[in-house]
Design a protein around this motif. Structure first.
Motif, short mmCIF file in Angstrom:
data_model
loop_
_atom_site.label_atom_id
_atom_site.label_comp_id
_atom_site.label_asym_id
_atom_site.label_seq_id
_atom_site.Cartn_x
_atom_site.Cartn_y
_atom_site.Cartn_z
N ASP A 164 0.83 -1.21 0.00
CA ASP A 164 0.00 0.00 0.00
C ASP A 164 0.87 1.26 0.00
N ILE A 165 1.93 1.23 0.82
CA ILE A 165 2.78 2.42 0.96
C ILE A 165 3.51 2.74 -0.35
N ILE A 166 4.03 1.74 -1.03
CA ILE A 166 4.75 2.01 -2.28
C ILE A 166 3.77 2.51 -3.34
N LYS A 167 2.52 2.03 -3.31
CA LYS A 167 1.51 2.51 -4.25
C LYS A 167 1.15 3.97 -3.95
N LEU A 168 0.98 4.27 -2.66
CA LEU A 168 0.70 5.66 -2.27
C LEU A 168 1.85 6.58 -2.67
N ALA A 169 3.08 6.05 -2.55
CA ALA A 169 4.26 6.83 -2.95
C ALA A 169 4.22 7.11 -4.45
N MET A 170 3.82 6.13 -5.25
CA MET A 170 3.72 6.34 -6.69
C MET A 170 2.70 7.44 -7.00
N ILE A 171 1.58 7.42 -6.28
CA ILE A 171 0.55 8.43 -6.50
C ILE A 171 1.07 9.82 -6.13
N GLU A 172 1.75 9.91 -4.98
CA GLU A 172 2.28 11.19 -4.51
C GLU A 172 3.37 11.72 -5.44
N VAL A 173 4.28 10.84 -5.83
CA VAL A 173 5.39 11.25 -6.70
C VAL A 173 4.86 11.64 -8.08
N ASP A 174 3.88 10.88 -8.59
CA ASP A 174 3.32 11.20 -9.91
C ASP A 174 2.68 12.58 -9.91
N ASP B 236 19.58 16.88 -9.04
CA ASP B 236 19.66 17.31 -7.64
C ASP B 236 18.27 17.48 -7.03
N GLU B 237 17.37 18.06 -7.81
CA GLU B 237 16.01 18.27 -7.33
C GLU B 237 15.31 16.93 -7.09
N ALA B 238 15.49 16.00 -8.03
CA ALA B 238 14.85 14.68 -7.91
C ALA B 238 15.39 13.91 -6.71
N LYS B 239 16.72 13.98 -6.51
CA LYS B 239 17.33 13.26 -5.39
C LYS B 239 16.83 13.77 -4.04
N GLU B 240 16.47 15.03 -4.00
CA GLU B 240 15.99 15.61 -2.75
C GLU B 240 14.48 15.39 -2.57
N LYS B 241 13.72 15.58 -3.64
CA LYS B 241 12.26 15.60 -3.52
C LYS B 241 11.65 14.20 -3.45
N VAL B 242 12.12 13.27 -4.28
CA VAL B 242 11.49 11.95 -4.34
C VAL B 242 11.55 11.22 -2.99
N PRO B 243 12.73 11.11 -2.35
CA PRO B 243 12.74 10.43 -1.04
C PRO B 243 11.92 11.17 0.02
N GLU B 244 11.86 12.48 -0.10
CA GLU B 244 11.04 13.27 0.84
C GLU B 244 9.56 12.92 0.68
N GLY C 191 7.06 10.68 3.28
CA GLY C 191 5.94 11.40 3.88
C GLY C 191 4.58 10.78 3.66
N VAL C 192 4.50 9.66 2.93
CA VAL C 192 3.17 9.11 2.60
C VAL C 192 2.54 8.34 3.76
N ALA C 193 3.33 7.94 4.74
CA ALA C 193 2.79 7.17 5.86
C ALA C 193 3.31 7.72 7.17
N ILE D 176 12.10 5.65 5.75
CA ILE D 176 13.25 6.21 5.02
C ILE D 176 13.34 5.61 3.62
N ALA D 177 13.52 6.47 2.62
CA ALA D 177 13.79 6.03 1.25
C ALA D 177 15.21 6.45 0.88
N GLU D 178 15.99 5.49 0.44
CA GLU D 178 17.39 5.76 0.07
C GLU D 178 17.50 5.87 -1.44
N VAL D 179 18.32 6.80 -1.90
CA VAL D 179 18.43 7.08 -3.33
C VAL D 179 19.81 6.74 -3.85
N GLY D 180 19.81 6.14 -5.03
CA GLY D 180 21.06 5.88 -5.73
C GLY D 180 20.96 6.37 -7.16
N VAL D 181 22.09 6.74 -7.76
CA VAL D 181 22.11 7.29 -9.12
C VAL D 181 23.21 6.60 -9.92
#
Length: 907
Positions: free
Chosen positions: A834-844, A873-881, A885-887, A894-899
């Motif tokens: 549920d959380i990853i789906k909510l994250a997709m909705i929020e990020v979209d 830079d914007e994506a690395k900061e905003k997406v994990p934020e 925040g969805v739950a 915590i969402a960890e980002v790699g590039v």
């Protein structure tokens, strides 16, 4: 034997099968598609009669498995004279098996032995337990099993159905203990058991009464005169073989004991579908009544499907009339007909609509068969309909609307007003239900059998695409799709809106996700086909090296993919220890066996590497390049919302969820998933989300503290379980603690844990006991969850998604414990879904204003993006934020980002 005794019943399914097939009045039975159904009806009818007569609590239906048995190894000519099974009988085996299972009856099909041997083994075990056993069969060979506790019943013999000990003597002239001797002497032409030439039943009985046994007959063969005596003496060398072939095996290696073979509640949904497909209308009605879903006359009139009322829109005036109706409707059902199931290739052939009052129509646009009538211009129609289809004000309902949405996107139409999807309504009502496709739902909820695509398009390589199908057939099929969709929605929504949790999941998670998944699918991911083909060549080279090394170790060449040759090499020639046996009694070469042997022996380790590489090569490096879309140069998977019971997304063509990450070779596949020029791949992955959800659900103080302080939770668990300081935890201790953390989430037993971390069962149990002592909140949560699941019959996620547990009250201990393990794990796995789906909705939502960032994949707890470098830079900061925040959990999410330039670098 009275009904009150409730005997243990063993049904010789193979005997039932052939007897039913040869009943004259059943041989003509077919369904409307021409499929033979007589044997199916006969077998199930006999089973129903048997159950009604004896009302057993323990029972099994046993069928012969495909392939050879140990008797063929003893005597290659065994059953060689038997003609092949008629094809119209072979086609009826699968539906019989499916119906038997749906009836709640244990079904056994064991390779390497015959049904007789399985029955004999279970009968012997039951006798040892003091159970009265009833074997339902028409096979005379079974008489050898009869004893004071074992009786045969032949349901097709109306005069003398029961064969007990005395009846065997009366019928055959010998005791049950002499039946094998009798069969060896008489032989069997059908099974090709040699016997004694010209020795009939009377002669065999005479000899056995005179000499007592086959051994006695053989010892006194010289005393038998005449031609029959010569035949007996000629047969002496082969009589021991005949005896062995006629002997029913009583020591098969079976997974189940008699006490495990309990009857379960029938799966009414599955039975409705199967009876509907076979067109067994009386049984279908019984199932409907049993499920409390009998349709009243009034309801029947309301939901009746009248195809004669469907319209075909060929004239502009009719199109204008329907456009006016649809524009004024509060809700209409919508469906597309296309040339392909592949949304990236499908060409629009037509559209169908239905209104809430039962009106339905098909609008053909591109039927191109010889003699097809003139149709309205597709481009003009789409231009006219674009505002209506894109309108958020005009609400639509469909079945799997994500597909229709993707097809319309190819024509520059963004489908709006997507309010309901019947597939997802069904899924949110009960995700455990076996199928959510339209045909199954129509049969289940409307008692209606839809026109099947094969009925109008044919089957196999000659199957027509929809544009080639005549309108006389295509129009009713297409209009019915829309009509059934509307009727299903009316039923399903009434059910769904009664339950607050599932309704919330449907409205706020599943439906908003539909257009997002359509977009992610169409975005696709760039794949380096050349790199994959290069890897295929590298894998091929390594596979040959492994083969060569394996041949050296074995001292000879052999087929590494052949279990039989592998058995001979490992266990006969190299004499490695036998860890587990197959149902045939042969040493097993299964994955877990080889993994255990690989700890001490090099050859099993090589076999495992060979298997792993072969799978990678065939599934990914060979196949993925062929899946690259020629237009986009990308791979476009299909995400499925209504498959996994827990709410997890699954994907096919390709299956992104199964790309292995534990081996270097597996991870190297991800290097082929690349960014386009000027972009990077960015992966955002939730950190230990299921453990965090466990901490939140259990409110265990130790777990909460570990996460709140940002500790390495596996190291913290190791410190507690192994009683060492946190800074002194070794890598091995952390690894074992990780196995404990995740193992307990998935309900792993001490035995399973011991196997995973390489220790004995007692030590593993001590670890588990220590874990629960240190984290008592976790144990309390597990106990409470089991109790709630048993009380309600389901568990829920944090967001109200339900997972029903039909076997939580099963009399079978193994099934009940499996349901309890699911009860513990499902709220965590389902909440993570549920959380990853909510994250997709929020990020979209955020991505609407970010043209340089595309979401391209969702895999497990990870979202993958293709990002133009200037937005990185914007994506690395905003997406994990946004993901964090969805739950609102009791611990940080915590969402960890790699590039990287590819998925492996970014992961």
């Amino acid at each position: 034997m009275s009904k009150q005794q409730t005997p243990f019943i063993l049904v010789d399914g193979s005997s039932y099968l052939f007897r039913a097939y040869h009943v004259p009045q059943l041989q003509r039975m077919t369904n409307s598609e021409g499929m033979m159904t007589g044997a199916v009806f006969g077998v199930i009818n006999m089973l129903k009669s048997l159950i009604k007569e004896y009302d057993p609590s323990h029972m099994a239906v046993i069928f012969d498995a495909k392939g050879k048995t140990f008797r063929n190894d003893l005597y290659p000519e065994y059953k060689a004279n038997r003609p092949p099974m008629p094809e119209d009988l072979r086609q009826q085996i699968k539906p019989i098996h499916e119906i038997v299972k749906a009836m709640g009856l244990p079904l056994l099909v064991i390779e390497g032995v015959e049904a007789d041997d399985v029955i004999g083994t279970l009968a012997k075990q039951a006798c040892a337990e003091g159970r009265e056993t009833l074997i339902s069969t028409g096979d005379k060979d079974m008489a050898q099993l009869v004893s004071q506790h074992v009786t045969l019943i032949n349901t097709m013999d109306k005069n003398n159905p029961i064969t007990d000990y005395d009846r065997v003597i009366e019928k055959f002239g010998v005791k049950p203990e002499q039946i094998i001797d009798y069969l060896a002497l008489v032989g069997d032409k059908v099974d090709n058991i040699p016997g004694v030439n010209k020795c009939g039943p009377k002669t065999a009985v005479k000899w056995l009464n005179e000499y007592g046994s086959l051994e006695g007959v053989m010892e006194n063969a010289d005393k038998v005169g005449g031609k029959i005596g010569e035949n007996l003496r000629e047969a002496l060398p082969q009589l021991p073989l005949s005896y062995e072939l006629a002997t029913i095996k009583l020591d098969c290696d079976l997974e189940y004991k008699p006490e495990d073979l309990t009857l379960n509640e029938p799966d009414l949904v599955e039975l409705k579908e199967l009876y509907g497909e076979m067109e067994f209308r009386r049984w279908l009605t019984e199932v409907l009544k049993e499920g409390g879903e009998e349709i009243s006359e009034e309801e029947d009139q309301e939901s009746a499907i009248d195809r004669s009322k469907y319209e075909t829109i060929l004239e502009q005036k009719d199109f204008d009339k329907w456009m006016e109706k649809l524009g004024k409707a509060d809700l209409f059902a919508f469906d597309t007909e296309t040339t392909s199931l592949n949304y990236m290739e499908a060409q629009l052939v037509g559209m169908s609509f239905a209104l809430e009052n039962g009106e339905a129509a098909y609008l053909p646009l591109a039927h191109s068969y010889m003699g097809a009538p003139k149709q309205l211009d597709r481009d003009e129609v789409l231009k006219t309909m674009k505002p209506l289809l894109e309108s958020d004000e005009v609400k639509k309902v469909g079945q799997n609307l994500k597909y229709d949405m993707s097809v319309l996107a190819r024509y520059d139409i963004k489908l709006g007003g997507v309010e309901y999807d019947t597939m997802l309504e069904s899924y949110c009502l009960n995700s455990v239900a076996s199928r959510h496709d339209m045909d199954s739902l129509a049969l289940k909820h409307l008692n209606h059998a839809n026109i099947k695509f094969e009925e109008i398009a044919g089957k196999g390589k000659n199957q027509l695409t929809f544009d080639q199908i005549e309108l006389e057939k295509a129009a009713p099929y297409a209009a019915e799709d829309a009509d059934i969709t509307m009727k299903l929605h009316q039923k399903l929504w009434d059910e769904l809106k009664k339950e607050e949790g599932p309704t919330q999941v449907f409205q706020h998670i599943e439906m908003p996700l539909v257009p997002i998944l359509s977009k992610v699918e169409r975005n696709g991911v760039l794949v380096d086909g050349k790199l994959l083909l290069d890897k295929s060549q590298q894998f091929e080279k390594r596979l040959k090296e492994i083969e060569s090394e394996a041949f050296d170790l074995a001292g000879k060449e052999f087929n590494l993919g052949s279990p039989k040759q592998l058995q001979a090499i490992l266990f006969e020639e190299l004499e490695l220890p036998v860890i587990k046996k197959t149902p045939k009694g042969q040493p097993s070469t299964a994955e877990e066996v080889l993994q255990e042997l690989a700890l001490d022996y090099p050859l099993p380790k090589m076999i495992l590497e060979h298997r792993s590489l072969s799978k990678l090569k065939s599934t990914y490096t060979d196949k993925l390049p062929q899946m690259i879309n020629p237009e986009t140069k990308r791979v476009h998977t299909s995400y499925h919302q209504a498959i996994a019971a827990t709410g997890r997304l699954s994907s096919t063509e390709p299956n992104l969820q199964n790309i292995p990450i534990r081996s270097a070779e597996g991870r190297s596949i991800r290097t082929a998933f690349i960014a386009s020029e000027g972009c990077k791949i960015m992966a955002a992955d939730y950190s230990q989300i299921e453990l965090r959800i466990m901490a939140h659900l259990s409110q265990d103080k130790g777990l909460l503290k570990a996460f709140e302080e940002g500790l390495d939770v596996h190291a913290a668990t190791a410190a507690e379980v192994f009683d060492v300081a946190l800074e002194e935890v070794s890598d091995n201790q952390r690894r074992d603690a990780k196995a404990i953390n995740f193992g307990l989430i998935y309900g792993m037993s001490a035995f399973g844990l011991a196997k995973q971390i390489g220790t004995d069962r007692n030590t593993a149990q001590d670890y588990i006991n220590t874990y629960f002592a240190r984290y008592p909140g976790v144990e309390a949560y597990m106990d409470n969850t089991r109790e709630k699941a048993a009380d309600k019959g389901y568990v829920e996620t944090l967001y109200g998604r339900r997972l029903y547990l039909p076997e939580i009250h099963s009399k079978n201990g193994m099934r009940r414990k499996a349901a309890e393990r699911t009860a513990i794990n499902a709220p965590m796995q389902g909440s993570a879904a549920d959380i990853i789906k909510l994250a997709m909705i929020e990020v979209d939502q955020w991505l609407q204003d970010q043209p340089g960032i595309k979401m391209i994949m969702q895999v497990h707890d990870e979202l993958v993006f293709e990002v133009e470098e200037k937005y990185l830079d914007e994506a690395k900061e905003k997406v994990p934020e946004l993901m964090a925040g969805v739950a609102e959990l009791s611990v940080p999410l915590i969402a960890e980002v790699g590039v990287g330039d590819n998925w492996e670098e970014a992961h």
